[in-house]
Motif scaffolding. Structure first.
Motif, mmCIF file in Angstrom:
data_model
loop_
_atom_site.group_PDB
_atom_site.id
_atom_site.type_symbol
_atom_site.label_atom_id
_atom_site.label_comp_id
_atom_site.label_asym_id
_atom_site.label_seq_id
_atom_site.Cartn_x
_atom_site.Cartn_y
_atom_site.Cartn_z
ATOM 1 N N ARG A 87 16.217 -12.298 3.779
ATOM 2 C CA ARG A 87 15.047 -12.668 2.984
ATOM 3 C C ARG A 87 14.175 -13.673 3.725
ATOM 4 N N SER A 88 14.801 -14.647 4.370
ATOM 5 C CA SER A 88 14.013 -15.646 5.084
ATOM 6 C C SER A 88 13.301 -15.031 6.287
ATOM 7 N N LEU A 89 13.927 -14.050 6.929
ATOM 8 C CA LEU A 89 13.286 -13.371 8.060
ATOM 9 C C LEU A 89 12.060 -12.592 7.591
ATOM 10 N N LEU A 90 12.207 -11.829 6.523
ATOM 11 C CA LEU A 90 11.074 -11.075 5.990
ATOM 12 C C LEU A 90 9.948 -12.014 5.573
ATOM 13 N N ASP A 91 10.310 -13.097 4.900
ATOM 14 C CA ASP A 91 9.297 -14.033 4.406
ATOM 15 C C ASP A 91 8.583 -14.764 5.538
ATOM 16 N N ALA A 92 9.235 -14.847 6.699
ATOM 17 C CA ALA A 92 8.626 -15.551 7.829
ATOM 18 C C ALA A 92 7.442 -14.788 8.407
ATOM 19 N N PHE A 93 7.450 -13.450 8.297
ATOM 20 C CA PHE A 93 6.411 -12.654 8.940
ATOM 21 C C PHE A 93 5.620 -11.772 7.971
ATOM 22 N N LEU A 94 6.074 -11.664 6.734
ATOM 23 C CA LEU A 94 5.409 -10.806 5.761
ATOM 24 C C LEU A 94 5.022 -11.605 4.527
ATOM 25 N N PRO A 95 3.921 -11.252 3.873
ATOM 26 C CA PRO A 95 3.571 -11.929 2.621
ATOM 27 C C PRO A 95 4.555 -11.529 1.525
ATOM 28 N N ALA A 96 4.553 -12.285 0.440
ATOM 29 C CA ALA A 96 5.439 -11.986 -0.689
ATOM 30 C C ALA A 96 5.145 -10.597 -1.241
ATOM 31 N N ALA A 97 6.201 -9.922 -1.684
ATOM 32 C CA ALA A 97 6.048 -8.578 -2.235
ATOM 33 C C ALA A 97 5.286 -8.618 -3.554
ATOM 34 N N VAL A 98 4.519 -7.540 -3.811
ATOM 35 C CA VAL A 98 3.741 -7.439 -5.048
ATOM 36 C C VAL A 98 4.067 -6.121 -5.730
ATOM 37 N N PRO A 99 3.947 -6.048 -7.065
ATOM 38 C CA PRO A 99 4.104 -4.764 -7.748
ATOM 39 C C PRO A 99 2.948 -3.846 -7.395
ATOM 40 N N VAL A 100 3.182 -2.539 -7.525
ATOM 41 C CA VAL A 100 2.153 -1.567 -7.169
ATOM 42 C C VAL A 100 0.857 -1.834 -7.920
ATOM 43 N N GLN A 101 0.958 -2.248 -9.172
ATOM 44 C CA GLN A 101 -0.225 -2.454 -9.988
ATOM 45 C C GLN A 101 -1.136 -3.552 -9.433
ATOM 46 N N ALA A 102 -0.614 -4.402 -8.572
ATOM 47 C CA ALA A 102 -1.412 -5.489 -7.985
ATOM 48 C C ALA A 102 -1.863 -5.181 -6.566
ATOM 49 N N LEU A 103 -1.603 -3.963 -6.092
ATOM 50 C CA LEU A 103 -1.878 -3.655 -4.696
ATOM 51 C C LEU A 103 -3.367 -3.688 -4.382
ATOM 52 N N ALA A 104 -4.215 -3.115 -5.256
ATOM 53 C CA ALA A 104 -5.660 -3.097 -4.983
ATOM 54 C C ALA A 104 -6.193 -4.510 -4.826
ATOM 55 N N ARG A 105 -5.783 -5.394 -5.708
ATOM 56 C CA ARG A 105 -6.223 -6.785 -5.616
ATOM 57 C C ARG A 105 -5.746 -7.420 -4.314
ATOM 58 N N GLU A 106 -4.512 -7.097 -3.908
ATOM 59 C CA GLU A 106 -3.972 -7.656 -2.672
ATOM 60 C C GLU A 106 -4.720 -7.103 -1.451
ATOM 61 N N LEU A 107 -5.063 -5.826 -1.493
ATOM 62 C CA LEU A 107 -5.814 -5.221 -0.402
ATOM 63 C C LEU A 107 -7.194 -5.857 -0.253
ATOM 64 N N GLU A 108 -7.822 -6.132 -1.380
ATOM 65 C CA GLU A 108 -9.152 -6.751 -1.339
ATOM 66 C C GLU A 108 -9.067 -8.196 -0.851
ATOM 67 N N ALA A 109 -7.971 -8.872 -1.183
ATOM 68 C CA ALA A 109 -7.788 -10.245 -0.730
ATOM 69 C C ALA A 109 -7.381 -10.332 0.728
ATOM 70 N N ARG A 110 -6.746 -9.264 1.221
ATOM 71 C CA ARG A 110 -6.295 -9.202 2.617
ATOM 72 C C ARG A 110 -6.920 -7.979 3.259
ATOM 73 N N PRO A 111 -8.198 -8.040 3.616
ATOM 74 C CA PRO A 111 -8.887 -6.847 4.098
ATOM 75 C C PRO A 111 -8.350 -6.275 5.395
ATOM 76 N N GLY A 112 -7.638 -7.105 6.156
ATOM 77 C CA GLY A 112 -7.030 -6.569 7.397
ATOM 78 C C GLY A 112 -8.060 -6.330 8.471
ATOM 79 N N ARG A 113 -7.722 -5.439 9.407
ATOM 80 C CA ARG A 113 -8.602 -5.167 10.543
ATOM 81 C C ARG A 113 -9.827 -4.383 10.095
ATOM 82 N N ARG A 114 -10.961 -4.645 10.720
ATOM 83 C CA ARG A 114 -12.190 -3.942 10.397
ATOM 84 C C ARG A 114 -12.673 -3.153 11.617
#
Length: 338
Positions: free
Chosen positions: A311-338
């Motif tokens: 768990r600590s390894l995953l948390d070191a390099f990845l953001p906290a997991a979200v439910p599917v229903q929150a994915l769109a909001r997470e995508l908009e908050a983390r637009p990633g590469r453009r």
């Protein structure tokens, strides 16, 4: 002109995927730089694997280092086990020491022990006795057999290993990436870059392992696709190497014969999405590809089964997991590469 220096014979055991070859290749490249003599690599069990993810001789030769002092052999003969005393002997294993290979080498050498080097098998390398037992159960072993097998391999790992050569190291400052291993992934990138912004979902063989039913998994993926569309992104699935592709009829796929961490179409995507997988972790840590973890009710037992170290390894390099229903909001908050 013959190479100067003693010969080193490396018995490579436990390869079940191309990713395993990349981990092994990084240590072999390190070894060749450290010794002056020839290095003979004998690869056991070529053709082994799970489902479609079987490693053949062509892949072995393509992904192990190409060096004039390194000779790779995939046909195992009796003389490979009888190692002369003037030859340095190494057992290079994936995940945990190959106890059968170790025993055969010791018996053939009349008590001579090989040096044992262990490289990663994936996130499972950072588990414990309980997590290994649970993994064996998911793979179909009975409860008693899983307990015994987990105990044996865990004890072997503690007693036999001389060197852990891992992509991730835990320091007093937290988790860090071993650059020699990461560089092996980076130099092996292949294929075209994506031509349009999109999200790539890394699938897992959950129906095959009894974690989720196939209808439930497909519903989960449909929900992911809807959430991506709400955020203005197309969804493309990157199937796990062991899966049959006909499961995903109706979805857009990005295929390929190399792991996700080696495919530019995945590495250079706007964002990668998935559950707690080795590929998702490696993409974020090695390539800095924007990544999002999503959860589902059926995956809750797997979340609970993670060890504190995993768990600590995953948390070191990845953001906290979200439910599917929150994915769109997470995508908009983390637009990633453009």
């Amino acid at each position: 002109m013959p190479h100067q220096g003693p010969v080193t014979r490396v018995i490579l055991s436990g390869v079940r995927s191309v990713t395993h070859l990349v981990y092994a290749a990084s240590w072999l490249r390190h070894l060749v730089a450290q010794v002056e003599g020839p290095v003979q690599v004998v690869v056991l069990d070529v053709g082994s694997g799970f489902g479609r993810a079987r490693v053949d001789e062509r892949q072995v030769r393509a992904f192990l280092p190409d060096h004039p002092r390194l000779l790779v052999e995939t046909e195992v003969h009796e003389e490979h086990w009888r190692v002369p005393h003037d030859v340095d002997l190494v057992l290079l294993s994936i995940g945990l020491p190959g106890t059968r290979a170790w025993t055969r080498l010791v018996l053939a050498g009349r008590g001579r022990r090989p040096r044992v080097v262990v490289v990663d098998e994936g996130i499972g390398s950072f588990g414990d006795l309980r997590s290994r037992r649970d993994a064996y159960r998911r793979q179909g072993s009975t409860a008693p057999r899983s307990v015994v097998r987990a105990g044996v391999v865990s004890a072997g790992g503690r007693l036999l290993t001389d060197l852990h050569w891992s992509l991730y190291e835990r320091t007093t400052a937290g988790w860090v990436v071993r650059e020699e291993v990461a560089q092996e992934f980076r130099t092996r990138l292949s294929g075209p870059s994506p031509t349009s912004p999109r999200a790539v979902y890394l699938t897992q063989p959950w129906p095959d392992l009894g974690v989720m039913s196939e209808p439930s998994y497909l519903q989960h993926l449909e929900a992911v696709r809807d959430q991506c569309a709400a955020a203005g992104l197309d969804l493309v699935l990157r199937p796990h190497p062991s899966e049959h592709l006909d499961r995903y009829a109706g979805f857009q796929l990005v295929g390929g014969s190399v792991p996700a961490e080696l495919a530019r179409e995945v590495v250079a995507s706007r964002v990668v999405v998935g559950s707690n997988s080795t590929a998702l972790l490696n993409l974020a840590a090695v390539h800095e590809t924007p990544a999002i973890r999503v959860t589902a009710p059926e995956l809750a037992p797997l979340e609970t089964a993670l060890t504190s170290r995993q768990r600590s390894l995953l948390d070191a390099f990845l953001p906290a997991a979200v439910p599917v229903q929150a994915l769109a909001r997470e995508l908009e908050a983390r637009p990633g590469r453009r």
